[in-house]
Scaffold this motif. Structure first.
Motif, PDB file in Angstrom:
ATOM      1  N   TRP A  75       0.834  -1.206   0.000  1.00 42.93           N
ATOM      2  CA  TRP A  75       0.000   0.000   0.000  1.00 42.93           C
ATOM      3  C   TRP A  75       0.870   1.258   0.000  1.00 42.93           C
ATOM      4  O   TRP A  75       0.524   2.251  -0.650  1.00 42.93           O
ATOM      5  N   ARG A  76       1.979   1.241   0.717  1.00 39.85           N
ATOM      6  CA  ARG A  76       2.877   2.397   0.708  1.00 39.85           C
ATOM      7  C   ARG A  76       3.507   2.586  -0.666  1.00 39.85           C
ATOM      8  O   ARG A  76       3.699   3.728  -1.122  1.00 39.85           O
ATOM      9  N   PHE A  77       3.835   1.495  -1.322  1.00 34.85           N
ATOM     10  CA  PHE A  77       4.393   1.613  -2.662  1.00 34.85           C
ATOM     11  C   PHE A  77       3.361   2.170  -3.634  1.00 34.85           C
ATOM     12  O   PHE A  77       3.680   3.038  -4.460  1.00 34.85           O
ATOM     13  N   GLU A  82       1.251   6.581  -6.885  1.00 36.14           N
ATOM     14  CA  GLU A  82      -0.061   7.169  -7.164  1.00 36.14           C
ATOM     15  C   GLU A  82      -0.903   6.266  -8.053  1.00 36.14           C
ATOM     16  O   GLU A  82      -1.436   6.674  -9.093  1.00 36.14           O
ATOM     17  N   VAL A  83      -1.008   5.010  -7.642  1.00 38.09           N
ATOM     18  CA  VAL A  83      -1.825   4.023  -8.355  1.00 38.09           C
ATOM     19  C   VAL A  83      -2.735   3.349  -7.341  1.00 38.09           C
ATOM     20  O   VAL A  83      -2.286   2.951  -6.255  1.00 38.09           O
ATOM     21  N   GLY A  84      -4.018   3.232  -7.648  1.00 38.91           N
ATOM     22  CA  GLY A  84      -4.953   2.551  -6.771  1.00 38.91           C
ATOM     23  C   GLY A  84      -4.724   1.050  -6.786  1.00 38.91           C
ATOM     24  O   GLY A  84      -4.227   0.488  -7.778  1.00 38.91           O
ATOM     25  N   ALA A  88      -3.777  -1.594 -10.213  1.00 32.24           N
ATOM     26  CA  ALA A  88      -2.387  -2.049 -10.303  1.00 32.24           C
ATOM     27  C   ALA A  88      -2.264  -3.137 -11.361  1.00 32.24           C
ATOM     28  O   ALA A  88      -3.105  -4.044 -11.471  1.00 32.24           O
ATOM     29  N   THR A  89      -1.218  -3.042 -12.151  1.00 32.24           N
ATOM     30  CA  THR A  89      -0.955  -4.008 -13.210  1.00 32.24           C
ATOM     31  C   THR A  89       0.339  -4.756 -12.898  1.00 32.24           C
ATOM     32  O   THR A  89       0.958  -4.555 -11.853  1.00 32.24           O
TER      33      THR A  89
END
Length: 486
Positions: A75-77, A82-84, A88-89
């Protein structure tokens, strides 16, 4: 934490800043032991649902905390890039796997403001006493592998529930994607380790290290209180895990039979394990010191802090006990080394099933250290003679002289061979092997009979000492014959 994100345009500098409200919070509630908070201090609902699923599956609070720490790093990464989490991919998963393997780990009491934030990749010098390699600045491969497994399971859960992305950012390895694990396995061959995740690193196979006798005496002498000595005495003689011993209550202690009752990790099964007599002596001394200062009751905890206010002793406080002793000796022993020392006393080739059950190693895969080479051989730290030889006993007496220790007392149960054994028969075993195993079994049984002779017959039941002929003669006497004729 300064990290880098890999993109199509190259390496971009990204600043990951830990927010004040962000973190994994321990609630103290049984229904929700831990919950994850984002940068705004709001509970992350997808993580809460996932942890609730684990709790419903019977996972312990410690497992939930371990999973929560892996999700916190993810979550910190995502907050830094700035990606939800739902968008995430595999690009973010690849960048995260790259970052966690190369970034420097933030440790308490270690200032890394002047460093670059990256692992230098140079291994430190091993400890001269224990021989263990120095800790690296980054995350261990086992931590990285565990994080990849947790995140893949997290996205698999939300994909099946319909609340997450269809494609898992942490996919399986291409060789495993279209077939089951160990497909077309030959039953005559061993089980090879197959790669599971695409971004899962290889975890090196570590050799467990046991504490040699004279090093253990030095460690025991460096302990500063009777409570610490009692804890170490129980750990080295029972082989239980650190958390299992710390959860013992007063009703779980049985000094008469020299047994303690622990709750096993994972299965949560209750089991009685034998302990050495010296461990109960140190326990009694510790209890006398804190008499009237800790809560009384059969269901109260046994281990408490020595500082006021008195609180139940947790794992981190017990770990500090070893850190203080290691600071005196210049070593880096751990609590788990005591567990390996308790299991290592039965070397390769011995069938010590009773000791393995007491330590909690149920399968052969979990006792792999019995077949591994002794890490202390060649370093002058292991005994070359048998554990019970008079030269070793005299050496231990000399090592403990002036320290107030009873020579060989604390480690007697663990160091002087197995208490019971069993012979495992295999198919078509050669006659010579069967004969040698039987001879070894007879010798061990004779040693056990000499070490544990039968107790005296109770005076109020003299008939138990009669032979079979005397009992038969008594049953055919006149009184019994007359009663049978009636």
């Amino acid at each position: 934490m300064k990290d880098t994100r890999i993109g199509t345009t190259g390496i971009q500098q990204i600043s990951c800043v830990c927010q004040a409200h962000e973190g994994l919070e321990a609630t103290g509630e049984h229904a929700e032991p831990h919950r994850l908070l984002d940068a705004d201090g709001v509970v992350v609902e997808p993580v809460v649902v996932f942890l609730r699923e684990l709790l419903a599956a019977g996972r312990s609070a410690a497992t939930l905390r371990s999973y929560g720490m892996d999700l916190l790093r993810w979550w910190r990464f995502l907050h830094a890039v700035e990606v939800g989490w739902g968008r995430a991919t595999r690009t973010e998963a690849r960048d995260f796997s790259y970052w966690i393997q190369l970034t420097a780990k933030q440790r308490r009491g270690v200032d890394r403001s002047s460093s670059s934030g990256w692992v230098n990749g140079v291994a430190g010098a091993p400890n001269p006493i224990t021989g263990k390699p120095a800790l690296v600045d980054g995350y261990a491969p086992a931590t990285v592998a565990h994080s990849e497994t947790v995140l893949r399971g997290f996205y698999d859960f939300h994909r099946d529930a319909g609340t997450g992305p269809i494609l898992n950012p942490f996919p399986l390895d291409p060789s495993r994607r279209y077939r089951r694990a160990h497909a077309h396995h030959n039953p005559m061959d061993g089980w090879a380790r197959e790669r599971v995740g695409r971004y899962r690193p290889k975890v090196p196979h570590r050799i467990p290290r046991a504490i040699p006798d004279h090093r253990f005496n030095e460690l025991f002498a460096a302990l500063g209180s009777n409570r610490d000595r009692a804890l170490v005495a129980f750990w080295i003689s029972t082989g239980v895990r650190a958390s299992e011993l710390l959860g013992v209550r007063h009703c779980d202690i049985d000094p008469h039979q020299q047994l303690i009752t622990v709750v096993r990790k994972g299965t949560r099964a209750t089991q009685q394990v034998p302990a050495s007599a010296d461990a109960f002596v140190w326990l009694r001394l510790y209890q006398e010191e804190l008499h009237g200062q800790i809560p009384r009751g059969r269901t109260q905890r046994v281990w408490w802090t020595l500082r006021r206010p008195r609180r139940p002793l947790n794992y981190h406080a017990a770990h500090r006990i070893f850190e203080r002793a290691n600071a005196v000796l210049g070593a880096d022993w751990t609590l788990h080394d005591l567990r390996h020392s308790a299991a290592r006393q039965n070397g390769p080739g011995s069938a010590a099933d009773a000791q393995r059950r007491a330590v909690g190693h149920g399968t052969r895969a979990s006792v792999h250290h019995r077949d591994l080479p002794d890490t202390e051989q060649g370093r002058g730290d292991r005994r070359s003679s048998s554990p019970s030889c008079p030269h070793c006993r005299s050496a231990r007496r000399a090592a403990t002289a002036g320290t107030g220790l009873r020579p060989g007392g604390v480690e007697r149960v663990v160091r002087e061979g197995p208490v019971t054994s069993s012979v495992k028969h295999s198919t078509r075993k050669p006659l010579a092997a069967v004969t040698s195993v039987a001879a070894e079994q007879r010798l061990r049984n004779g040693q056990l009979r000499n070490e544990f002779p039968p107790g005296p017959t109770e005076a109020w039941w003299p008939h138990t000492a009669a032979t079979a002929e005397q009992i038969q003669q008594r049953l055919t006497s006149g009184a019994f014959v007359a009663a049978a004729g009636c």
